[in-house]
Design an enzyme around this catalytic site. Sequence first.
Site, PDB file in Angstrom:
ATOM      1  N   ARG A 146      94.686  -2.871 -11.093  1.00 15.90           N
ATOM      2  CA  ARG A 146      93.450  -3.641 -11.275  1.00 15.90           C
ATOM      3  C   ARG A 146      92.304  -2.697 -11.609  1.00 15.90           C
ATOM      4  NH1 ARG A 146      90.688  -3.770  -6.143  1.00 15.90           N
ATOM      5  NH2 ARG A 146      91.894  -2.693  -4.530  1.00 15.90           N
ATOM      6  N   TYR A 182      83.158  11.085  -1.233  1.00 16.39           N
ATOM      7  CA  TYR A 182      83.565  10.700  -2.587  1.00 16.39           C
ATOM      8  C   TYR A 182      83.111  11.753  -3.596  1.00 16.39           C
ATOM      9  CZ  TYR A 182      83.765   7.970  -6.926  1.00 16.39           C
ATOM     10  OH  TYR A 182      84.018   7.532  -8.209  1.00 16.39           O
ATOM     11  N   ALA A 213      82.297  14.899  -3.101  1.00 20.73           N
ATOM     12  CA  ALA A 213      83.020  16.159  -2.905  1.00 20.73           C
ATOM     13  C   ALA A 213      84.427  16.067  -3.501  1.00 20.73           C
ATOM     14  CB  ALA A 213      83.096  16.501  -1.418  1.00 20.73           C
TER      15      ALA A 213
END
Length: 242
Positions: free
Chosen positions: A11, A150, A152
Amino acid sequence: MKTVFISGASRGLGAVIAKTFASNNYNVIINYNNSEHEANDLKKFLESNYKIKCFLYKCDVSNEFEVKDMFLKIKGEIGNIDCVINNAGISLDNSLIDKTYDEFMKVISVNLLGTYLISKYSLEVLKKGCIINVSSNNIYEGSYIESIDYDASKAGVISLTHSLARFLAPNIRVNAVAPGWILTDMTKDLDLNFKKYEEDKILLKRFGKSEEIADAVYFLASNEYVNDCILRIDGGIRWILI
């Protein structure tokens, strides 16, 4: 006919990338973890709309045993492939104070470790071709405190891209895309004032479309003289508003 493997492809952006490659006459391997229903629906769509074959493999990209086993199965059931797209990723945004160790490590494990594991074990079937990693323009100066894990992880993906490009050349090219804001199910319910603030930073004054990112991914796969490239796709963002 060429074959592309896409992680997290059931998705969202991954599904759009799958459709883009299928429309360009690629057989498609869809990796998914929890979204089995969506993966089956996508397989039916691709095979009924394009003259290609579509294969499904369930695997948690952060689990080394599952990744290794998946590529051994692909080797036995499909054979060599031509392109690997590391698209699987998650974000668990919240305040710095509330963010837990487990949340931080889960994001790193899926986004960064998962990219490493897929890249490593795909070499069982990827002898010549390309790897394309999905990073984020948050790797630049526009990161947010709520998404430090996120950001990093996506910065690590860029470092990994450079290292793999050098190590795997000349037979395998390794590149990455660094998208900005994209219109997806995750962003459609953003606070309107926040969305307007973010759009005002963008020279094109709008969020990107998943199809525009997928087209860029396909460009990196199809142009055989592009290597060790980080393709920033964010509409021309200015982080500091004047």
